[in-house]
Structure formats: C-alpha cells, structure tokens
Design a protein around this motif. Structure first.
Motif, PDB file in Angstrom:
ATOM      1  N   LYS A 445      28.836   5.301  37.668  1.00  0.00           N
ATOM      2  CA  LYS A 445      29.555   4.363  38.534  1.00  0.00           C
ATOM      3  C   LYS A 445      31.067   4.571  38.469  1.00  0.00           C
ATOM      4  O   LYS A 445      31.854   3.628  38.318  1.00  0.00           O
ATOM      5  CB  LYS A 445      29.180   2.923  38.191  1.00  0.00           C
ATOM      6  CG  LYS A 445      27.701   2.616  38.480  1.00  0.00           C
ATOM      7  CD  LYS A 445      27.390   1.141  38.374  1.00  0.00           C
ATOM      8  CE  LYS A 445      25.931   0.879  38.792  1.00  0.00           C
ATOM      9  NZ  LYS A 445      25.593  -0.563  38.694  1.00  0.00           N
ATOM     10  N   TYR A 634      21.103  13.027  53.181  1.00  0.00           N
ATOM     11  CA  TYR A 634      21.380  12.487  51.846  1.00  0.00           C
ATOM     12  C   TYR A 634      22.717  11.748  51.831  1.00  0.00           C
ATOM     13  O   TYR A 634      23.694  12.187  52.433  1.00  0.00           O
ATOM     14  CB  TYR A 634      21.417  13.612  50.818  1.00  0.00           C
ATOM     15  CG  TYR A 634      21.657  13.146  49.398  1.00  0.00           C
ATOM     16  CD1 TYR A 634      20.619  12.624  48.637  1.00  0.00           C
ATOM     17  CD2 TYR A 634      22.931  13.214  48.831  1.00  0.00           C
ATOM     18  CE1 TYR A 634      20.832  12.196  47.330  1.00  0.00           C
ATOM     19  CE2 TYR A 634      23.158  12.798  47.526  1.00  0.00           C
ATOM     20  CZ  TYR A 634      22.105  12.283  46.775  1.00  0.00           C
ATOM     21  OH  TYR A 634      22.315  11.856  45.497  1.00  0.00           O
ATOM     22  N   LEU A 636      24.565   8.332  49.165  1.00  0.00           N
ATOM     23  CA  LEU A 636      24.313   7.289  48.173  1.00  0.00           C
ATOM     24  C   LEU A 636      24.952   5.963  48.567  1.00  0.00           C
ATOM     25  O   LEU A 636      26.045   5.925  49.144  1.00  0.00           O
ATOM     26  CB  LEU A 636      24.868   7.710  46.810  1.00  0.00           C
ATOM     27  CG  LEU A 636      24.231   8.929  46.147  1.00  0.00           C
ATOM     28  CD1 LEU A 636      25.000   9.282  44.880  1.00  0.00           C
ATOM     29  CD2 LEU A 636      22.762   8.679  45.846  1.00  0.00           C
ATOM     30  N   ASP A 637      24.273   4.890  48.228  1.00  0.00           N
ATOM     31  CA  ASP A 637      24.864   3.559  48.327  1.00  0.00           C
ATOM     32  C   ASP A 637      25.744   3.344  47.104  1.00  0.00           C
ATOM     33  O   ASP A 637      25.307   3.573  45.964  1.00  0.00           O
ATOM     34  CB  ASP A 637      23.774   2.496  48.389  1.00  0.00           C
ATOM     35  CG  ASP A 637      24.343   1.105  48.465  1.00  0.00           C
ATOM     36  OD1 ASP A 637      24.766   0.697  49.562  1.00  0.00           O
ATOM     37  OD2 ASP A 637      24.375   0.421  47.425  1.00  0.00           O
ATOM     38  N   SER A 640      24.207   0.230  44.659  1.00  0.00           N
ATOM     39  CA  SER A 640      22.939   0.436  43.958  1.00  0.00           C
ATOM     40  C   SER A 640      22.832   1.809  43.334  1.00  0.00           C
ATOM     41  O   SER A 640      22.052   2.015  42.386  1.00  0.00           O
ATOM     42  CB  SER A 640      21.766   0.228  44.924  1.00  0.00           C
ATOM     43  OG  SER A 640      21.736   1.270  45.889  1.00  0.00           O
ATOM     44  N   GLY A 641      23.575   2.764  43.886  1.00  0.00           N
ATOM     45  CA  GLY A 641      23.484   4.140  43.413  1.00  0.00           C
ATOM     46  C   GLY A 641      22.269   4.872  43.947  1.00  0.00           C
ATOM     47  O   GLY A 641      22.036   6.032  43.600  1.00  0.00           O
ATOM     48  N   ARG A 642      21.503   4.212  44.806  1.00  0.00           N
ATOM     49  CA  ARG A 642      20.295   4.825  45.356  1.00  0.00           C
ATOM     50  C   ARG A 642      20.597   5.469  46.708  1.00  0.00           C
ATOM     51  O   ARG A 642      21.531   5.072  47.415  1.00  0.00           O
ATOM     52  CB  ARG A 642      19.190   3.776  45.504  1.00  0.00           C
ATOM     53  CG  ARG A 642      18.642   3.260  44.178  1.00  0.00           C
ATOM     54  CD  ARG A 642      17.382   2.448  44.400  1.00  0.00           C
ATOM     55  NE  ARG A 642      17.666   1.213  45.102  1.00  0.00           N
ATOM     56  CZ  ARG A 642      17.963   0.048  44.493  1.00  0.00           C
ATOM     57  NH1 ARG A 642      18.006   0.000  43.164  1.00  0.00           N
ATOM     58  NH2 ARG A 642      18.197  -1.032  45.196  1.00  0.00           N
ATOM     59  N   PRO A 643      19.771   6.436  47.116  1.00  0.00           N
ATOM     60  CA  PRO A 643      19.972   7.070  48.421  1.00  0.00           C
ATOM     61  C   PRO A 643      19.846   6.065  49.565  1.00  0.00           C
ATOM     62  O   PRO A 643      19.002   5.165  49.525  1.00  0.00           O
ATOM     63  CB  PRO A 643      18.859   8.125  48.494  1.00  0.00           C
ATOM     64  CG  PRO A 643      18.541   8.426  47.057  1.00  0.00           C
ATOM     65  CD  PRO A 643      18.707   7.119  46.340  1.00  0.00           C
ATOM     66  N   LYS A 645      18.757   4.959  53.187  1.00  0.00           N
ATOM     67  CA  LYS A 645      17.672   5.333  54.095  1.00  0.00           C
ATOM     68  C   LYS A 645      18.033   4.914  55.515  1.00  0.00           C
ATOM     69  O   LYS A 645      18.413   3.772  55.759  1.00  0.00           O
ATOM     70  CB  LYS A 645      16.364   4.658  53.663  1.00  0.00           C
ATOM     71  CG  LYS A 645      15.834   5.172  52.323  1.00  0.00           C
ATOM     72  CD  LYS A 645      14.505   4.538  51.966  1.00  0.00           C
ATOM     73  CE  LYS A 645      13.985   5.082  50.640  1.00  0.00           C
ATOM     74  NZ  LYS A 645      12.681   4.467  50.260  1.00  0.00           N
TER      75      LYS A 645
END
Length: 646
Positions: A445, A634, A636-637, A640-643, A645
C-alpha cells in the motif's frame, strides 16, 4: 467576414447556393435536386478548378518578400491569398505554428476563406486529442489510449464533441481524427497512445463514438491511417513501414475499425504510407537508392480503389497522409507521388509541395502542372477527377461549408473566446484523465502518499515541462488543503547519467516520484537481466529512472514510477513497488497544462482521485518478451488492492 462573390466561373455555384438556402446543413444534401446541382457545377468547372480542389498544401511558415526567414504563418496576407486564388485550392491544413491564440486563429481562418469566395475551403487540422493537438489555447484532452483505459464510450463521444465545438468556433471545418489504428505492436514508434487499444472491437466502439461527437457538431471527421499503421515498427515520417500479415488477419484486426467507421457514416478517410503486400505487392524502383520497393497504400490503386472503395464500400472523401513525409518524398519524388496518389483513387493530395514563400511557389506550380498533364494524357482519367471533385463538393455542401452563415468577425471572435478551452470542457477533460489512470502495482500500500507538513518530495522527470506539471499539481493540492504543505524539489534528466548529486537528492527526500518516457523499449539485456548502464547517458530513458528506483529502494524511500507515454515502458521497472500509467507526457508550459494526464496521475498518487483505468493493451515482459507482464484489462483498485473488473 466571408462575402459571397459571384465571379464568372462561380455563377452556377452561387445560383445553386441561393436555391438551397438554409438547407445545406449536417443533414443536407439528400434531395436529388442538390446532387444534380453539384454535378452541374462540376461539369462547368475548368480543369484548373478541378485540379485545385484536389490539392491541400500547408502554409505552416511563411517568408514575406523582403524578410530574411520564414516564421509561423499566423496572419492572412495577399501573397498566400494569391496562391489560393491562382491554383483554385480546395483546402489548406493548419499546424500549431498557425494557431497561437483564439482571436488570431479566427481572423486567420476568416482571411483564408475570403481568398476563396466561390468555393469555400476545407480548413483542416490534426486535433486528435492527447499528444497530437495543435490548438495552443484549446482543450487538449487525455488522448485515445487514455479513453481506452477508461472504457467509457461516453468519454469518446464527449472528446469528439469538445473538439468539434472548439474547431467549429475557430472556423476550422475538418478534423484529421480520430486515429482508429489498432496498436498491437508495442514497439510502434509513431502510433502508441494515439490508438485507443490493441483490441479492434474496443477501437471500433470508441472510434465510432468520437466520430459521432465530431459530426454532431457539423465537424468533418477523418479516420486514419487506412488500412492501419498500428502494427509497424517504422515511423513513416522517416521510412517506409511494412505490414506483412495475410488478408484474413488484416480484415479481422487492422481493417475492422475502418469498416465499422464506414458503416457508421464517417466523412473522410486518410491513407497510410505503409506497404501491405497482401493487397498489393506491386513494385517500384525507389528514386532514393534505386532499390525495388513495394508501393505503399497511399499510392496503391488496389488498396484505395479495389479495397477501400469497391470491397469496403467507402464513397466518402479520401485524403492522403502528408506527401512530404520521407516514406513518400524520398522514394517517389514530389510530382510523381501526387500523380500516383490521385491515380490510385484518392481525392485530395495533402501537403503535395512545400510552399513557404513566393519564391517557392514554383513547387506548387510544378505539381499542379504535372497533375494537369496526367489528366490531359489520360493517365488520370477525367471521369475519375470528376468523381473526386463531386465527392469533395458534396461533402462541403453536407457540412454547410458552401453556404456559410454571414456572421460578423467580431461575433465569431466573441463566440470562440467563450467556447475554446472553457471551464466546462476543462472539467470534463480532468474527469476523463482521472478515470483513465491505471494502477499496475501498489505493494505494501505504497500509494496513496500521505506526507506530513514540510516533508520533502523529489520529482524526477525526463523534461522540464513534466517536472513543472508535477510540481504545480502538488502545490495546487496543498493550496486546496487536500494534502499538507510539502517541500518540492524537481529535476529533469533527459540525456543525463545518474550521479552522486542525484543520490543525495534521494537521500534527503521523503517521497520520490519518477516519470518514465520510453517510446520504444530497447534496454541493454544480458542473459535476461536488464543492464542499468547508469553511467551511459545514451541509455538515459531507461537507465536513469532504474537507477533512481534502485537507490530509493536501497534507502527505503517511498517511490512511485509514473509511465508518462506508452504504458509498455513499465516493463523496464518490474522491481518498483508502485507503478501507474497516465498515457500522456505533455507537461506545463506557456502558462498552461498542455495535457491533463500528469495532473491526474499526481491526484491519484496523493489520494485525491481513485484510479479506475484498466489496460487497453497487453504489456510484454522486457526480459522475457514471449511472456506478458500485465494483461489487457488489468488494473488495481487503490483501496482494496484487488484487480478492477469491467
């Protein structure tokens, strides 16, 4: 103010315009009477008038008689007017040298039109948005690849709408955009972020929306560079590129966005100076070195007439890319290039001869006479010329060019000052740019940066205007109390080696922001390991930011790598903990931000905006070229650190 004058050769035209009255609008010429009137005009035109409609030079710079050198042509003069009248020119193209401010541009376009009272001009410009913009007071927009990252068709429409409104207000009626090239070659030196994506479907969707945005403002839209400049490794400004794929592949990738644009009713098509042997492998002996070369699309009858006209069904206006580009000029010569282009089926030869003084008028004279001779001999059939001129005039009717509103110049200027670069356009521009920012890595982060008061932020970017853009953006966030007030140190590193002085600046800083600007990945690679070559200034674009990254990591500094141009360059910095792509490299100069992309990146870095972009291209690994480092889609958010969509 343009005043309609009925010279003898123009009587038929003026009669037609009076008949049509206010009907020559965007929906314009569908009725049969208007079409037949255009045909009558063409029949009554002289060969000189017809040839002139098919030539579109630039007056980028001009040297008046008695002056020692050519300077930017920004004010209409009798010398340029005499050339427009003498050769019955159908249009001109403007460059940044011609459009230095809003009022000046309105006066220039008005003066140009007054030089052609019977058949008003196409006044054209390359205002793609992003890194290819000409207006020095207009809204620059984040550019096509940024729109591809944002994935919103509404943003593509808005971009076209903004460009259309601003150009129209300035008296410009043709935009040479959008580019619908599919950029599937990471090493492409000339397209890159000018493309929406490597996915032809996404390119098609966004391209059509930009076309609609432009055309709904009565602006002529031009798709380019047909049949596709995306999968090239050579810049046609300097050499002759080759695309060697077979027809099936070309139809499914490169040609798809052009076909969709044709089906959607695009006005104009610009050709590419690229060899496509799948459609035409005809050879020609180069005037440059006597070598056998294949004829590029711009000069190919099989490509322009056979493929574009007959197979794909395009009956709009076809214009060449600039014929002074080395891909054409070096190999074919001035006069022959223009004749071959028109013979192939194009309607307008763009920049057919360099004319920046009356002494250089002989260049346009030579081209003009060469085309007339080709028509007289039948090399260019008169029937084909008539078809081209008909298409040109029909488009001028359709977009209201042949029947302009009689608006006083002061009113034009007042309107333009309200439209060009206005706050509403700038607000939309900022939103698009922020939503396009693509976060590719954010280990531990690292982002957003949360500096304390008087923390030291070091900015290292290739060029001064980029450093200035980053510095100002940070200062503006502090002034708006979005972040604590910080101490900012900035340095540009173009052409430089990493030194002890730079190391000390990193040592003294709390946060390090480094921009990368690599047009084409070409690092020194040894056994799969990138060689930093930090003392080799010729490798500065890759080596300097890598050295900064490594030293910052060693000293445990908060570091982020901002890809300023082609996102492919992030593959050179795999070890970085925080990486984002902004898709635009222009910084702050002449009192304004020349693109919104860098400020949008800074806004993301300090947590003021949330990146929503996903990659519109694949990014191959530098050390393992057959593998993809980051895949299409690809991103990232940041929270959240997640990809993301989509």
């Amino acid at each position: 103010m343009i005043k309609r004058i009925c010279a003898p050769a123009g009587i038929a035209l003026c009669l037609v315009l009076s008949i049509m009255g206010g009907n020559a609008t965007a929906k314009g010429y569908e009725n049969e009477k208007t079409v037949s009137d255009i045909q009558e005009i063409v029949e009554n035109m002289t060969i000189d008038e017809k040839v002139g409609q098919m030539l579109m030079p630039d007056f980028r710079n001009w040297q008046k008689q008695g002056e020692t050198k050519a300077t930017g042509f920004i004010e209409m003069n009798s010398e340029v007017a005499s050339i427009i009248k003498k050769y019955h020119l159908g249009g001109v193209i403007l460059f940044a040298e011609n459009v230095v401010d809003t009022e000046q541009t309105v006066r220039l376009t008005d003066g140009l039109q007054m030089a052609s009272p019977d058949l008003p001009l196409f006044i054209t410009i390359d205002q793609e948005g992003g890194i290819v913009t000409r207006l020095q007071t207009g809204t620059n927009l984040p550019g096509n690849m940024a729109l591809g990252a944002a994935r919103k068709e509404s943003y593509a429409y808005q971009s076209g709408e903004i460009i259309g409104k601003e150009l129209s207000a300035l008296g410009i009626n043709v935009n040479f955009g959008p580019s619908v090239d599919v950029n599937n070659n990471p090493g492409n030196p000339v397209i890159g972020v000018r493309s929406f994506s490597s996915d032809p479907e996404l390119v098609s969707k966004l391209g059509i929306q930009m076309i609609k945005g432009l055309q709904n403002q009565n602006m002529i839209a031009t798709t380019k560079h047909f049949p596709g400049h995306g999968d090239t490794a050579v810049d046609s400004h300097y050499g002759l590129p080759l695309v060697s794929h077979d027809k099936e592949r070309l139809r499914s990738i490169e040609l798809l966005p052009f076909q969709r644009a044709i089906d959607a009713g695009v006005d104009m098509m610009m050709t590419a100076h690229v060899q496509f042997p799948a459609f035409d492998d005809t050879t020609y002996i180069s005037k440059k070195d006597g070598q056998e070369i294949m004829v590029p699309a711009t000069l190919s009858q099989k490509v322009i007439t056979g493929l574009l006209r007959e197979e794909m069904g395009f009956d709009g206006v076809v214009v060449t890319d600039a014929l002074n580009m080395k891909a054409i000029a070096d190999n074919f010569g001035q006069e022959e290039a223009v004749v071959l282009a028109l013979k192939s089926g194009v309607d307008i030869a763009l920049m057919p001869a360099q004319v920046n003084s009356l002494q250089m008028e002989k260049n346009i004279t030579s081209v003009f006479n060469a085309v007339k001779a080709a028509v007289a001999s039948g090399e260019i059939p008169l029937n084909q010329v008539n078809h081209s001129v008909t298409r040109i005039l029909e488009l001028k009717v359709k977009r209201g060019i042949l029947n302009p509103e009689d608006t006083p110049i002061d009113k034009k200027i007042e309107t333009a000052l309200q439209v060009v670069g206005n706050e509403d356009h700038l607000k939309k521009e900022r939103k698009m740019a922020e939503d396009a920012i693509t976060l590719l890595k954010n280990e531990h982060k690292t982002l957003p940066f949360k500096p304390k008061k008087n923390d030291k932020v070091l900015i290292l970017a290739p060029f001064d205007d980029q450093v200035e853009s980053m510095s100002r953006s940070i200062s503006e966030l502090a002034e708006k109390k979005k972040i604590k007030k910080v101490q900012i140190t900035g340095m540009s590193f173009s052409g430089k080696s990493f030194t002890d002085q730079v190391a000390r600046l990193i040592d003294e800083s709390d946060f390090v922001i480094t921009g990368s600007y690599i047009v084409k990945n070409d690092p020194a690679v040894n056994d799969g390991v990138i060689d930093d070559s930090i003392q080799d200034s010729s490798k500065w674009a890759t080596a300097f930011p890598r050295a900064v990254m490594n030293h910052a990591k060693k000293k445990d500094k908060e570091f982020v790598l901002m890809s300023l141009r082609n996102p492919y360059d992030v593959a050179n910095f795999e070890e970085a903990k925080a990486v984002l792509a902004v898709y635009g490299f222009k910084g702050y100069s002449n009192g304004r931000y020349r693109q919104p992309n860098i400020p949008a990146g800074i806004s993301t870095i300090f947590g003021e905006s949330r990146p929503k972009g996903t990659l519109p291209v694949d990014i191959p690994s530098v050390t393992k070229p057959s593998e993809s480092l980051y895949n299409y889609g690809y991103g990232l958010d940041i929270k959240s650190g997640r990809p993301i969509k989509k």
